[in-house]
Design an enzyme around this catalytic site. Sequence first.
Site, mmCIF file in Angstrom:
data_model
loop_
_atom_site.group_PDB
_atom_site.id
_atom_site.type_symbol
_atom_site.label_atom_id
_atom_site.label_comp_id
_atom_site.label_asym_id
_atom_site.label_seq_id
_atom_site.Cartn_x
_atom_site.Cartn_y
_atom_site.Cartn_z
ATOM 1 N N GLU A 1 -9.730 -5.006 -3.104
ATOM 2 C CA GLU A 1 -8.971 -4.121 -2.493
ATOM 3 C C GLU A 1 -10.207 -3.287 -1.140
ATOM 4 O OE1 GLU A 1 -5.783 -3.980 -2.354
ATOM 5 O OE2 GLU A 1 -4.746 -4.990 -4.221
ATOM 6 N N SER B 1 0.958 -1.023 -0.178
ATOM 7 C CA SER B 1 0.671 0.336 0.189
ATOM 8 C C SER B 1 0.672 1.122 0.022
ATOM 9 C CB SER B 1 -1.036 -0.241 1.885
ATOM 10 O OG SER B 1 -1.984 0.747 1.247
ATOM 11 N N HIS C 1 -7.882 -5.607 1.658
ATOM 12 C CA HIS C 1 -6.934 -4.372 1.410
ATOM 13 C C HIS C 1 -6.018 -5.536 2.739
ATOM 14 C CE1 HIS C 1 -4.119 -1.913 0.100
ATOM 15 N NE2 HIS C 1 -4.268 -0.785 1.731
#
Length: 468
Positions: A347, A221, A404
């Site tokens: 995600e 990320s 995510h």
Amino acid sequence: MTNTTGGVGGTNGSGTGPVVATGNGLLRGSSEGAVAAFRGIPYAASPVGALRFAAPSPQPGWSGVRDAVRPGPAVPQGPSRLEAVMGERVPDWDEDGCLTLNVWTPSEALPAPAGAPAAGAPAPAADGVRPRPVLLWFHGGGFSSGSGGWDWYDGARLADLGNLVVVTANYRLGPLGYLYLPEFGVDNAGARDQGAALRWVRENIAAFGGDPESVTVGGQSAGAYSALALALDPATGGSIRRVIAQSGPWGLPPQDPATADAAATAYLSLLGIARDRSGFEQLRTLPVQRLLDAYRRLGAERSTPGDPTPPMYPVLGGAGVPQPLLPAAVAGGLGGKDLLLGTVADEMTAFGHRGPGSEAATHRFFGVGTTELAEHRAAQGTPAHVYRFARRPSADVLGLGATHCAELPFLFGTFDAYPAAPMLGAVSASDRALADAFGGALAAFTATGAPGGDWAPYRTAADVARLG
């Protein structure tokens, strides 16, 4: 020379753990099976007082043997926006002593104990021992939360699995890391910290059995975003051989300077501080909790439901980000560096997108940039390796899917560090096998540039049609 403070540990002359000599002094770590761990190593001076918001300053070093058995404190931060997905963390931050990193290395890679080299001198390699490839990995958290010292990212299992040296590092977050006041030389302090951590690795990792000529920079990320930025920046890219980018938010361009400038003005207004020299000096003396509270209010004022964009993050043209990331990478800015990148299947469910709109949001924010970069790398003759992680919790009561951060326990093998994480759920024998395969593949890539097995490089549609 003095020892730094801030809960990172002290100096002593006794103990039974392995000892290494760095450019700043001797460190005593701990033995954890086949791996030696060194935690809470300061790579820069504490960013307090006059050093708050400043570029990282060299760590002054210490006398004696410094304990490196516990991680240092996290960088000051508020609660993560993803606690409902990943699980809660007990606050453990302290501005003093927060710029630290952690090293895990195969015990057999360590050199014999030696005296400390002169301050600033390169640390020696282990005589007669083959140096191991190095993975410097940066945590995510939207440039607002996270810590390389958390047990989520414990590198012992990955170091053992791949016979490599694993390093995780803290970097300044939120307003401490990304407040934009260029008139006072303040921009992208967090990116500057990451560059300092990379320099520390370059200068000291040989003392831990690592190869400074074989450094992979990776992250997830915000950490993936940071890894790519480091690889593209001429000031740091020369020290990097490979890049691992997990769930990079490529749909988020670096912050425009005008937008960052407006955010800084609004932030100072929330604090009741003028944007002048006197106000800036006052900003350096405020209790850090006041800075965090104002940042939380700024985020609440500027947030849009379902949009993960933080109020402050790397600014285009500031330190570490001289050019837009994705266009620079697509244009060949990585040169011959090996690249592995990927996404998880769902995600955006972590950010409130559930149901029919989730797939489109995931593609827009994470997927389209991944595909674009992979396509161009293949066309340039330097193909990337690409993955899509699709494992879902067996009892998915929140409808997260493979959300995510879902792959993180599988990379590090740290399932026990997520006891109540909805994104993980119950762990089966097949999950543990998946962790061995996923962690082993990324470790193999760190060592060789290829993840091994039947994982082929990414091919364009034209390649597939031509080669079958």
